[in-house]
Design an enzyme around this catalytic site. Structure first.
Site, PDB file in Angstrom:
ATOM      1  N   TRP A 187      27.331  39.802 -11.357  1.00 49.80           N
ATOM      2  CA  TRP A 187      26.775  38.579 -10.910  1.00 49.80           C
ATOM      3  C   TRP A 187      27.409  37.431 -12.057  1.00 49.80           C
ATOM      4  O   TRP A 187      27.633  37.854 -13.336  1.00 49.80           O
ATOM      5  CB  TRP A 187      25.213  38.502 -11.464  1.00 49.80           C
ATOM      6  CG  TRP A 187      24.595  37.211 -11.545  1.00 49.80           C
ATOM      7  CD1 TRP A 187      24.331  36.547 -10.617  1.00 49.80           C
ATOM      8  CD2 TRP A 187      24.258  36.466 -12.656  1.00 49.80           C
ATOM      9  NE1 TRP A 187      23.800  35.286 -10.843  1.00 49.80           N
ATOM     10  CE2 TRP A 187      23.648  35.149 -12.321  1.00 49.80           C
ATOM     11  CE3 TRP A 187      24.378  36.779 -14.009  1.00 49.80           C
ATOM     12  CZ2 TRP A 187      23.359  34.271 -13.285  1.00 49.80           C
ATOM     13  CZ3 TRP A 187      23.984  35.804 -15.019  1.00 49.80           C
ATOM     14  CH2 TRP A 187      23.388  34.550 -14.487  1.00 49.80           C
ATOM     15  N   LYS A 230      22.235  33.927  -6.187  1.00 46.70           N
ATOM     16  CA  LYS A 230      21.004  33.377  -6.680  1.00 46.70           C
ATOM     17  C   LYS A 230      21.219  31.887  -6.220  1.00 46.70           C
ATOM     18  O   LYS A 230      22.251  31.224  -5.962  1.00 46.70           O
ATOM     19  CB  LYS A 230      21.497  33.070  -8.396  1.00 46.70           C
ATOM     20  CG  LYS A 230      20.511  32.617  -9.094  1.00 46.70           C
ATOM     21  CD  LYS A 230      20.665  33.046 -10.572  1.00 46.70           C
ATOM     22  CE  LYS A 230      19.811  32.605 -11.572  1.00 46.70           C
ATOM     23  NZ  LYS A 230      19.930  32.836 -12.772  1.00 46.70           N
ATOM     24  N   HIS A 264      15.877  35.498  -6.564  1.00 46.42           N
ATOM     25  CA  HIS A 264      16.655  34.551  -6.457  1.00 46.42           C
ATOM     26  C   HIS A 264      16.841  33.629  -5.139  1.00 46.42           C
ATOM     27  O   HIS A 264      17.703  33.371  -4.531  1.00 46.42           O
ATOM     28  CB  HIS A 264      18.126  35.330  -6.602  1.00 46.42           C
ATOM     29  CG  HIS A 264      18.368  35.656  -7.889  1.00 46.42           C
ATOM     30  ND1 HIS A 264      19.658  36.188  -8.455  1.00 46.42           N
ATOM     31  CD2 HIS A 264      17.589  35.493  -8.979  1.00 46.42           C
ATOM     32  CE1 HIS A 264      19.613  36.405  -9.677  1.00 46.42           C
ATOM     33  NE2 HIS A 264      18.562  36.042 -10.049  1.00 46.42           N
ATOM     34  N   HIS A 288      17.398  44.328  -7.165  1.00 45.96           N
ATOM     35  CA  HIS A 288      16.952  43.975  -8.608  1.00 45.96           C
ATOM     36  C   HIS A 288      15.710  43.722  -8.498  1.00 45.96           C
ATOM     37  O   HIS A 288      15.332  42.355  -7.924  1.00 45.96           O
ATOM     38  CB  HIS A 288      17.816  42.558  -9.089  1.00 45.96           C
ATOM     39  CG  HIS A 288      18.953  43.011  -9.737  1.00 45.96           C
ATOM     40  ND1 HIS A 288      19.710  42.249 -10.799  1.00 45.96           N
ATOM     41  CD2 HIS A 288      19.477  44.390 -10.238  1.00 45.96           C
ATOM     42  CE1 HIS A 288      20.764  42.807 -11.227  1.00 45.96           C
ATOM     43  NE2 HIS A 288      20.629  44.157 -10.944  1.00 45.96           N
ATOM     44  N   ASP A 296      10.647  30.408 -12.260  1.00 48.90           N
ATOM     45  CA  ASP A 296      11.097  31.699 -12.889  1.00 48.90           C
ATOM     46  C   ASP A 296      11.403  32.936 -12.301  1.00 48.90           C
ATOM     47  O   ASP A 296      10.497  33.409 -11.378  1.00 48.90           O
ATOM     48  CB  ASP A 296      10.364  32.139 -14.299  1.00 48.90           C
ATOM     49  CG  ASP A 296      10.911  33.008 -15.029  1.00 48.90           C
ATOM     50  OD1 ASP A 296      12.030  33.023 -15.500  1.00 48.90           O
ATOM     51  OD2 ASP A 296      10.597  34.325 -15.213  1.00 48.90           O
ATOM     52  N   ASP A 298      12.115  36.060 -13.271  1.00 50.15           N
ATOM     53  CA  ASP A 298      12.226  37.462 -14.057  1.00 50.15           C
ATOM     54  C   ASP A 298      11.115  37.938 -14.793  1.00 50.15           C
ATOM     55  O   ASP A 298      11.086  38.527 -15.993  1.00 50.15           O
ATOM     56  CB  ASP A 298      13.407  37.171 -15.399  1.00 50.15           C
ATOM     57  CG  ASP A 298      14.746  37.030 -14.502  1.00 50.15           C
ATOM     58  OD1 ASP A 298      15.073  37.778 -13.512  1.00 50.15           O
ATOM     59  OD2 ASP A 298      15.207  35.909 -14.929  1.00 50.15           O
ATOM     60  N   ASP A 328      15.193  44.189 -12.745  1.00 41.16           N
ATOM     61  CA  ASP A 328      15.931  42.989 -13.571  1.00 41.16           C
ATOM     62  C   ASP A 328      14.604  42.332 -14.044  1.00 41.16           C
ATOM     63  O   ASP A 328      14.187  41.296 -13.005  1.00 41.16           O
ATOM     64  CB  ASP A 328      16.838  42.548 -12.626  1.00 41.16           C
ATOM     65  CG  ASP A 328      17.313  41.545 -13.368  1.00 41.16           C
ATOM     66  OD1 ASP A 328      17.473  41.285 -14.807  1.00 41.16           O
ATOM     67  OD2 ASP A 328      18.228  40.531 -12.969  1.00 41.16           O
TER      68      ASP A 328
HETATM   69  C1  RNT Z   1      20.622  36.629 -13.283  1.00 41.29           C
HETATM   70  C2  RNT Z   1      20.687  37.823 -12.673  1.00 41.29           C
HETATM   71  C3  RNT Z   1      21.145  39.097 -13.292  1.00 41.29           C
HETATM   72  C4  RNT Z   1      20.921  39.060 -14.726  1.00 41.29           C
HETATM   73  C5  RNT Z   1      21.162  40.429 -15.183  1.00 41.29           C
HETATM   74  C6  RNT Z   1      21.039  40.159 -16.806  1.00 41.29           C
HETATM   75  O1  RNT Z   1      19.899  35.601 -12.430  1.00 41.29           O
HETATM   76  O2  RNT Z   1      19.494  38.257 -11.924  1.00 41.29           O
HETATM   77  O3  RNT Z   1      20.979  40.226 -12.584  1.00 41.29           O
HETATM   78  O4  RNT Z   1      19.557  39.164 -14.760  1.00 41.29           O
HETATM   79  O5  RNT Z   1      22.339  40.621 -15.146  1.00 41.29           O
HETATM   80 ZN    ZN Z   2      19.168  40.172 -11.304  1.00 39.56          ZN
END
Ligand code: RNT
Ligand code: ZN
Length: 421
Positions: A187, A230, A264, A288, A296, A298, A328
């Site tokens: 990535w 993304k 993403h 992921h 956001d 994550d 992730d």
């Molecule tokens: C970032 C991606 C990626 C990261 C990690 C830390 O938007 O999701 O996978 O979160 O590699």
């Molecule tokens: Zn990711």
């Protein structure tokens, strides 16, 4: 819940599922065979050990400053060992290139070698986990402009290409030593905040860079490369070079793995419905699993409808052996170990429900155009005693049952993480 009570409840649950034609023991066995790739970066807010005091950049950000961040390799390993002790099953740990064991020296990204990860490989063997890997294209002076392998400057492109070459060799070495292919995720943050004119030019440069690096053939017995797209990041709101179309095109053309990160895509777009489409065109998928909350990507994974849908699609497609489930997310606002354990256990609970589905029965309704019956059964299944089955699985594997892990995490916080100041 007392053990005797749980055993009785389990027998009842088993009978209820049997009346639907579902074999609970088989479902538990399938769950036990599902290795989740646990991301190492939740424990330390994605900082790594390359550059003590260095920050996080590249369009991703952690928020919060809950005490207890892992500051050293040793602390990180202790935390991860604690995490795996609180979840049933055999899992994997996913490392990023910045988590190498650099022995107090600064080793730049275009200089890292398998030897910097040997102590991780040894640790993984000792703990009984396998490793996955990620190249790190963010948090570095040479990515601050917003571009890495798609930069206009050939020297910067070359620096990152060398990083990728080395990461592939490191991951392959992990795969070789563990006797199981290492999933290597690629990535990169490349993109821009505002209206970008040279979109095609950057994408062409990225394609050329990837073609060049990936021309070094490494057996998939050791290494499985995959690419993650993304939609946007913080500071790359207007343009991301590695978009979905870019990597989908790239991986389909080159018969490679694609990574789908749940956070993403557009806010109402879900990855669950992409699985059955994309698996017709790429050999394998890497997930992921994450939780988007508006902009956001994550948040800690919890048992949402989308997590359920994702699990159902993995199982219903009959292609589970071609889908790698990785996590992730990063949350620095709550107990970091708690964040791990909730995310892993919720992923398992979603997968277990999918394993406990009488899918053939539902397909029969579908074939007969009995769509009310299909809907009614899908509703009934939601309140079947799957949680009893999960608890019984934890009992069998000698892992905390029900809410018991909450106290374990509090105890570890009191004794260990709260002392890290
Ligand atoms: C970032 C991606 C990626 C990261 C990690 C830390 O938007 O999701 O996978 O979160 O590699
Ligand atoms: Zn990711």
């Amino acid at each position: 819940m007392k053990e005797e009570q749980l055993k009785k409840a389990y027998e009842d649950a088993k009978a209820q599922y049997a009346s639907l034609g579902v074999d609970v023991e088989q479902a538990m066995e399938k769950l036990d065979n599902l290795s989740i790739s646990i991301h190492c970066w939740q424990a330390d807010d994605v900082l790594g050990f390359e550059n003590p005091g260095g920050g996080l950049s590249g369009g991703i950000q952690t928020t919060g400053n809950y005490p207890g961040r892992a500051r050293t390799i040793e602390e990180l390993r202790n935390d991860l060992e604690k995490v795996v002790s609180l979840v049933p099953g055999t899992h994997r740990i996913s490392l990023h290139a910045i988590y190498g064991d650099f022995g107090g020296e600064f080793v730049d990204r275009d200089r890292i070698e398998p030897k910097h990860f040997q102590s991780w490989i040894d640790w993984a063997k000792k703990v009984g986990v396998k490793l996955d890997f990620n190249s790190t294209f963010f948090s570095h002076p040479k990515s601050e402009s917003g571009y890495t392998m798609s930069h206009f400057d050939p020297e910067i492109r070359e620096f990152w290409k060398e990083h990728l070459r080395r990461c592939r060799r490191i991951a392959a070495e992990m795969g070789r030593q563990q006797g199981d292919p290492c999933v290597h995720n690629i990535w990169l943050p490349d993109g821009e905040k505002d209206k970008t004119v040279s979109r095609f030019a950057h994408r062409q440069l990225l394609k050329e860079a990837l073609d060049d690096v990936l021309s070094e053939k490494i057996s998939t017995d050791y290494l499985k490369d995959c690419m993650e797209c993304k939609l946007f990041g913080i500071g790359s709101e207007s343009y991301v070079v590695g978009s979905h179309e870019f990597y989908m095109g790239y991986t389909v053309k080159n018969n490679m793995m694609l990574t789908l990160d749940a956070g993403h895509f557009h806010p109402t777009e879900v990855i669950s419905d992409k699985i059955s489409a994309i698996l017709n065109f790429v050999p394998e998928l890497n997930l992921h699993v994450s939780r988007p909350e508006r902009w956001d990507s994550d948040h800690v994974v919890i048992l949402t409808d989308e997590l359920m849908a994702l699990s159902q699609e993995i199982i219903r497609s009959g292609q589970a052996d071609r889908v790698h489930v990785g996590l992730d997310y990063f949350d620095a606002a709550i107990n970091r170990l708690g964040a791990y354990v909730v995310g892993i256990r919720s992923t398992q609970k979603a997968m277990l429900q999918a394993f406990l589905e009488p899918t053939e029965k539902l397909r029969e309704f579908e074939k007969q155009d009995k769509n009310f019956q299909r809907m009614a059964y899908l509703e009934e299944l939601k309140s079947m005693p799957w949680n009893t089955v999960y608890n019984y699985y934890c009992l069998q594997k000698k892992r905390p049952i029900g809410d018991a892990y909450i106290n374990d995490i509090q105890e570890y916080e009191d004794r260990v993480t709260s002392k890290r100041v």
